[in-house]
Design a protein around this motif. Sequence first.
Motif, mmCIF file in Angstrom:
data_model
loop_
_atom_site.group_PDB
_atom_site.id
_atom_site.type_symbol
_atom_site.label_atom_id
_atom_site.label_comp_id
_atom_site.label_asym_id
_atom_site.label_seq_id
_atom_site.Cartn_x
_atom_site.Cartn_y
_atom_site.Cartn_z
ATOM 1 N N ASP A 87 3.293 20.364 -10.781
ATOM 2 C CA ASP A 87 3.607 20.683 -9.387
ATOM 3 C C ASP A 87 5.091 20.186 -8.841
ATOM 4 O OD1 ASP A 87 1.363 21.887 -9.065
ATOM 5 O OD2 ASP A 87 0.418 20.021 -8.172
ATOM 6 N N ALA A 88 5.724 19.312 -9.774
ATOM 7 C CA ALA A 88 7.095 19.129 -9.605
ATOM 8 C C ALA A 88 7.922 18.530 -10.781
ATOM 9 C CB ALA A 88 7.131 17.799 -8.594
ATOM 10 N N PRO A 89 9.147 18.414 -10.921
ATOM 11 C CA PRO A 89 9.651 17.895 -12.037
ATOM 12 C C PRO A 89 9.871 16.506 -12.076
ATOM 13 C CG PRO A 89 11.553 18.622 -10.468
ATOM 14 C CD PRO A 89 10.016 19.075 -10.110
ATOM 15 N N ARG A 90 10.061 16.012 -13.259
ATOM 16 C CA ARG A 90 10.115 14.540 -13.382
ATOM 17 C C ARG A 90 11.099 13.872 -12.394
ATOM 18 N NH1 ARG A 90 9.497 10.585 -17.602
ATOM 19 N NH2 ARG A 90 8.208 12.128 -18.915
ATOM 20 N N GLU A 91 12.309 14.396 -11.864
ATOM 21 C CA GLU A 91 13.141 14.064 -10.942
ATOM 22 C C GLU A 91 12.160 13.564 -9.547
ATOM 23 O OE1 GLU A 91 16.257 12.418 -9.012
ATOM 24 O OE2 GLU A 91 15.907 12.835 -11.104
ATOM 25 N N HIS A 92 10.960 13.939 -9.403
ATOM 26 C CA HIS A 92 10.281 13.724 -8.251
ATOM 27 C C HIS A 92 9.755 12.239 -8.275
ATOM 28 C CE1 HIS A 92 7.273 14.682 -5.166
ATOM 29 N NE2 HIS A 92 6.317 13.925 -5.845
ATOM 30 N N LEU A 93 9.762 11.543 -9.512
ATOM 31 C CA LEU A 93 9.397 10.172 -9.548
ATOM 32 C C LEU A 93 10.600 9.491 -8.750
ATOM 33 C CD1 LEU A 93 8.176 10.085 -13.305
ATOM 34 C CD2 LEU A 93 7.086 10.375 -11.137
ATOM 35 N N ARG A 94 11.760 9.678 -8.901
ATOM 36 C CA ARG A 94 12.994 9.117 -8.520
ATOM 37 C C ARG A 94 13.149 9.435 -6.958
ATOM 38 N NH1 ARG A 94 16.188 6.403 -11.806
ATOM 39 N NH2 ARG A 94 15.721 6.775 -14.202
ATOM 40 N N GLN A 95 12.797 10.675 -6.601
ATOM 41 C CA GLN A 95 12.761 10.962 -4.932
ATOM 42 C C GLN A 95 11.854 10.205 -4.333
ATOM 43 O OE1 GLN A 95 12.302 15.211 -5.649
ATOM 44 N NE2 GLN A 95 14.439 15.704 -6.069
ATOM 45 N N ASP A 122 0.801 -1.325 0.121
ATOM 46 C CA ASP A 122 0.035 -0.033 0.118
ATOM 47 C C ASP A 122 1.071 1.295 0.101
ATOM 48 O OD1 ASP A 122 -2.187 -1.497 -0.070
ATOM 49 O OD2 ASP A 122 -2.996 -1.102 1.960
ATOM 50 N N LEU A 123 1.792 1.307 0.806
ATOM 51 C CA LEU A 123 2.745 2.386 0.771
ATOM 52 C C LEU A 123 3.549 2.422 -0.592
ATOM 53 C CD1 LEU A 123 4.251 4.383 2.467
ATOM 54 C CD2 LEU A 123 6.011 3.164 2.661
ATOM 55 N N MET A 124 3.968 1.770 -1.214
ATOM 56 C CA MET A 124 4.620 1.774 -2.439
ATOM 57 C C MET A 124 3.614 2.218 -3.481
ATOM 58 S SD MET A 124 7.859 1.515 -1.899
ATOM 59 C CE MET A 124 8.288 1.680 -3.477
ATOM 60 N N PHE A 125 2.337 1.692 -3.565
ATOM 61 C CA PHE A 125 1.531 1.899 -4.432
ATOM 62 C C PHE A 125 0.981 3.273 -4.538
ATOM 63 C CE2 PHE A 125 -3.199 1.655 -5.605
ATOM 64 C CZ PHE A 125 -3.059 1.132 -7.092
ATOM 65 N N ALA A 126 0.527 3.510 -3.446
ATOM 66 C CA ALA A 126 0.169 5.143 -3.126
ATOM 67 C C ALA A 126 1.336 6.186 -3.383
ATOM 68 C CB ALA A 126 -0.187 5.250 -1.478
ATOM 69 N N SER A 127 2.456 5.715 -3.074
ATOM 70 C CA SER A 127 3.510 6.706 -3.624
ATOM 71 C C SER A 127 3.672 6.655 -5.004
ATOM 72 C CB SER A 127 4.909 6.069 -2.898
ATOM 73 O OG SER A 127 4.886 6.025 -1.503
ATOM 74 N N VAL A 128 3.778 5.643 -5.579
ATOM 75 C CA VAL A 128 3.845 5.761 -7.149
ATOM 76 C C VAL A 128 2.615 6.719 -7.778
ATOM 77 C CG1 VAL A 128 3.432 4.130 -9.126
ATOM 78 C CG2 VAL A 128 5.275 3.468 -7.273
ATOM 79 N N ASN A 129 1.481 6.542 -7.244
ATOM 80 C CA ASN A 129 0.383 6.843 -7.947
ATOM 81 C C ASN A 129 0.284 8.434 -7.523
ATOM 82 O OD1 ASN A 129 -0.846 4.299 -8.706
ATOM 83 N ND2 ASN A 129 -2.548 4.558 -7.246
ATOM 84 N N GLN A 130 0.562 8.703 -6.417
ATOM 85 C CA GLN A 130 0.771 10.218 -6.017
ATOM 86 C C GLN A 130 1.882 10.888 -6.964
ATOM 87 O OE1 GLN A 130 -1.597 11.940 -4.531
ATOM 88 N NE2 GLN A 130 -0.536 13.671 -5.371
ATOM 89 N N ALA A 131 2.865 10.194 -6.835
ATOM 90 C CA ALA A 131 3.937 10.994 -7.661
ATOM 91 C C ALA A 131 3.742 11.060 -9.229
ATOM 92 C CB ALA A 131 5.201 10.052 -7.754
ATOM 93 N N VAL A 132 3.008 10.163 -9.890
ATOM 94 C CA VAL A 132 2.741 10.611 -11.113
ATOM 95 C C VAL A 132 1.652 11.675 -11.369
ATOM 96 C CG1 VAL A 132 1.232 9.398 -13.000
ATOM 97 C CG2 VAL A 132 2.834 8.141 -11.808
ATOM 98 N N LEU A 133 0.612 11.676 -10.501
ATOM 99 C CA LEU A 133 -0.274 12.799 -10.399
ATOM 100 C C LEU A 133 0.558 14.233 -9.955
ATOM 101 C CD1 LEU A 133 -3.269 11.151 -8.445
ATOM 102 C CD2 LEU A 133 -3.150 11.661 -10.946
ATOM 103 N N THR A 134 1.286 14.188 -9.156
ATOM 104 C CA THR A 134 2.059 15.443 -9.023
ATOM 105 C C THR A 134 2.896 16.020 -10.228
ATOM 106 O OG1 THR A 134 1.966 14.798 -6.594
ATOM 107 C CG2 THR A 134 3.678 16.444 -7.360
ATOM 108 N N VAL A 135 3.701 15.133 -10.903
ATOM 109 C CA VAL A 135 4.382 15.615 -11.939
ATOM 110 C C VAL A 135 3.504 15.638 -13.110
ATOM 111 C CG1 VAL A 135 6.025 14.893 -13.821
ATOM 112 C CG2 VAL A 135 6.208 14.240 -11.375
ATOM 113 N N ILE A 136 2.266 15.248 -13.427
ATOM 114 C CA ILE A 136 1.542 15.407 -14.652
ATOM 115 C C ILE A 136 1.032 16.842 -14.205
ATOM 116 C CG2 ILE A 136 -0.925 14.795 -15.535
ATOM 117 C CD1 ILE A 136 -0.278 11.839 -15.028
ATOM 118 N N ALA A 137 0.561 17.135 -13.046
ATOM 119 C CA ALA A 137 -0.152 18.396 -12.755
ATOM 120 C C ALA A 137 1.026 19.544 -12.834
ATOM 121 C CB ALA A 137 -0.718 18.384 -11.486
#
Length: 149
Positions: A102-110, A85-100
């Motif tokens: 609100d963060a650069p692509r590097e956010h995915l790796r962070q 659940d932690l990993m799934f939620a993190s992956v999902n939210q990271a994608v939404l944040t970058v698409i919006a």
Amino acid sequence: MSDAILAAIDEVVLKIDDPLQRLSTGCLLYMHIGVDLPNWGAFVMRTGFRSQAVGKLVDVYMPRDLESARKAGELDYSSRRAARDLMFASVNQAVLTVIAGDAPREHLRQILALGLRGVGATPALAKAMSQLELPAVQLPDLGLDCAGR
């Protein structure tokens, strides 16, 4: 569609012996694909918790690699479901944040590095996994162009 993409990713990551590297590569590929196909990514990430839009294979591949990495001593968590659940939620939210925007692509790796620390990876190992080079993935034809339409 999500299961088709997950299957294509799994075909690539199964060639990786190390389970934590396999998990990390799979998460990174999924996030990058979600950003590269933003309409698909936004739809799947926003509906994933409320429907089957995210597909069922996420509950096959992610727990498999989490458990293998725990058994190999690379991760330390008390509940595989909580780790998933932690990993799934993190992956999902990271994608939404970058698409919006609100963060650069590097956010995915962070986010990957922080998520891995949350499931018990050492800081050094989490950082190393977040910096992996990504292999090419042959995506199935989903009728989407590169803008995700």
